[in-house]
Motif scaffolding. Sequence first.
Motif, PDB file in Angstrom:
ATOM      1  N   PRO A 229    -143.399  77.793 -17.602  1.00  0.00           N
ATOM      2  CA  PRO A 229    -142.753  79.103 -17.806  1.00  0.00           C
ATOM      3  C   PRO A 229    -141.231  79.053 -17.705  1.00  0.00           C
ATOM      4  N   PHE A 230    -140.690  78.113 -16.922  1.00  0.00           N
ATOM      5  CA  PHE A 230    -139.239  78.033 -16.758  1.00  0.00           C
ATOM      6  C   PHE A 230    -138.572  77.279 -17.895  1.00  0.00           C
ATOM      7  N   SER A 231    -139.362  76.865 -18.877  1.00  0.00           N
ATOM      8  CA  SER A 231    -138.816  76.323 -20.121  1.00  0.00           C
ATOM      9  C   SER A 231    -139.121  77.242 -21.297  1.00  0.00           C
ATOM     10  N   SER A 232    -139.626  78.425 -21.002  1.00  0.00           N
ATOM     11  CA  SER A 232    -139.930  79.398 -22.059  1.00  0.00           C
ATOM     12  C   SER A 232    -138.639  79.856 -22.738  1.00  0.00           C
ATOM     13  N   GLU A 233    -138.663  79.901 -24.049  1.00  0.00           N
ATOM     14  CA  GLU A 233    -137.477  80.332 -24.802  1.00  0.00           C
ATOM     15  C   GLU A 233    -137.098  81.764 -24.456  1.00  0.00           C
ATOM     16  N   GLU A 234    -138.093  82.616 -24.233  1.00  0.00           N
ATOM     17  CA  GLU A 234    -137.798  84.012 -23.881  1.00  0.00           C
ATOM     18  C   GLU A 234    -137.030  84.101 -22.571  1.00  0.00           C
ATOM     19  N   LEU A 235    -137.491  83.373 -21.550  1.00  0.00           N
ATOM     20  CA  LEU A 235    -136.811  83.405 -20.258  1.00  0.00           C
ATOM     21  C   LEU A 235    -135.436  82.751 -20.352  1.00  0.00           C
ATOM     22  N   ILE A 250    -135.431  75.317  -9.183  1.00  0.00           N
ATOM     23  CA  ILE A 250    -136.846  75.045  -9.450  1.00  0.00           C
ATOM     24  C   ILE A 250    -137.322  73.836  -8.654  1.00  0.00           C
ATOM     25  N   GLY A 251    -136.425  72.893  -8.386  1.00  0.00           N
ATOM     26  CA  GLY A 251    -136.765  71.773  -7.526  1.00  0.00           C
ATOM     27  C   GLY A 251    -137.651  70.738  -8.162  1.00  0.00           C
ATOM     28  N   HIS A 252    -137.355  70.374  -9.422  1.00  0.00           N
ATOM     29  CA  HIS A 252    -138.162  69.340 -10.100  1.00  0.00           C
ATOM     30  C   HIS A 252    -137.187  68.370 -10.751  1.00  0.00           C
ATOM     31  N   GLU A 253    -137.071  67.179 -10.189  1.00  0.00           N
ATOM     32  CA  GLU A 253    -136.075  66.232 -10.660  1.00  0.00           C
ATOM     33  C   GLU A 253    -136.554  65.404 -11.849  1.00  0.00           C
ATOM     34  N   ALA A 254    -137.852  65.077 -11.870  1.00  0.00           N
ATOM     35  CA  ALA A 254    -138.341  64.162 -12.906  1.00  0.00           C
ATOM     36  C   ALA A 254    -138.221  64.781 -14.301  1.00  0.00           C
ATOM     37  N   ASP A 255    -138.760  65.979 -14.481  1.00  0.00           N
ATOM     38  CA  ASP A 255    -138.708  66.665 -15.783  1.00  0.00           C
ATOM     39  C   ASP A 255    -138.079  68.036 -15.566  1.00  0.00           C
ATOM     40  N   ARG A 256    -136.788  68.088 -15.774  1.00  0.00           N
ATOM     41  CA  ARG A 256    -136.064  69.331 -15.512  1.00  0.00           C
ATOM     42  C   ARG A 256    -136.465  70.404 -16.511  1.00  0.00           C
ATOM     43  N   PRO A 257    -136.778  71.603 -16.054  1.00  0.00           N
ATOM     44  CA  PRO A 257    -137.048  72.692 -16.994  1.00  0.00           C
ATOM     45  C   PRO A 257    -135.757  73.097 -17.705  1.00  0.00           C
ATOM     46  N   ILE A 258    -135.900  73.712 -18.854  1.00  0.00           N
ATOM     47  CA  ILE A 258    -134.734  74.096 -19.657  1.00  0.00           C
ATOM     48  C   ILE A 258    -133.892  75.139 -18.918  1.00  0.00           C
TER      49      ILE A 258
END
Length: 423
Positions: A229-235, A250-258
């Motif tokens: 959801p934190f890579s959703s284009e709408e958000l 978000i706290g995710h280093e390996a695959d950063r959300p957009i």
Amino acid sequence: MEQAQEAQGSLPRTAAATSPENPWPLRVLSEKLKAHIENSPESWVEGQLLEANLRNGHAYLVLRDVDVDFSFSVTVWASVMRTLDTAPEVGSRVVARVRPSFYAKTGRLSLNARDLRPVGLGDLLARLERLRRALFEEGLFDPSRKLALPLLPSRIGLITGRDSDAEKDVIRNATLRWPSVRFEVRNTAVQGVNAVAEVTAALRELDANEEIEVIIIARGGGALEDLLPFSSEELVRAVAECRTPVISAIGHEADRPILDDVADVRASTPTDAAKRVVPDLTEELANLEAARSRLDRAVRQNVERETQRIALLRARPVLANPESMVSLRREDIVRLSKRSTLAMRAALSRGHDSIAHLRAQVRSLSPQQTLDRGYAAVQLQTGDILREAAKAPAGSAIQVRLARGSLQATVNTAHTPDEGRDA
């Protein structure tokens, strides 16, 4: 049968032609809807499996949209199931090639799947990378668009899960750093189909609040599928449109959300976000005390330096005995006055000598000086100087001017220069 055909022939051909006096039987509407719907072309759709019931080789699924709460029943017949590599699993993300199916007797609309494929992690990452590249080319990640965080925000907006560790970490660490900090918390879903809509709504609500000076979107990490959801284009676009600075935690280093790329500030963890959003009161007080000490030391050094300079000035002879300044100037004035008097007298003496010398020169050249040496000047009666004897023939009256006095005489004889030589 003939009566049914006659009744069928008298029915309106289109829905617009129906009326209260001439309506369609319900079966006619169902049959027309079935014909219209099942003429729709096949299409590929994506969703998440909520239910997966396998009976007699067939699969009866419930497929839900990955971003919003829309769902559809999907039927996979046994002939299609035999072609699949893996059986459908609840919670998995899939893409399916479907065609609408309408059951006329009950008015039930469903989808018949002709193909069903799970969406792998690689496919998700590739899709996210395409979206990330498109947004980058659009300029949403441009550093010039990012807003600066306020030094000390009066109120902070926080979007996070209800009773989550992320919420506790942000509030606890921010309060420890600055006890008077105030939060406006919005608890939303942070994963699943409702996350995008709820986070976006909370974001816009906080952005519209004039008292909110910075917004934190926080979640304590998780699997890649949970963070979609934190890579959703709408958000992402909603964050880009915010007038209030947004911190992504978000706290995710390996695959950063957009979201991390479009946010004004990216925090590695919710705790890091708390450290970035408010200063540390203890540290600021220490810095203030250090600055006060430096200022006090600088003022004291400046006063001591100026005191020493004043003492040195007072120790100078001219300040120890100020009358000496007047005495020295008085002596200079007397000395210069004497020099000017002597110079004036010397100049007058030289002037007198020069005048006497010029007077002597003038006198040596005057006719009187010539007369004083024994010469005489002879003038005619007209006053003209007699220079030639021929101009005073015998009997002419002349005047002889001597050094002292003059004589009146008459010419007895006049001789020219030539006659004188003959004589």
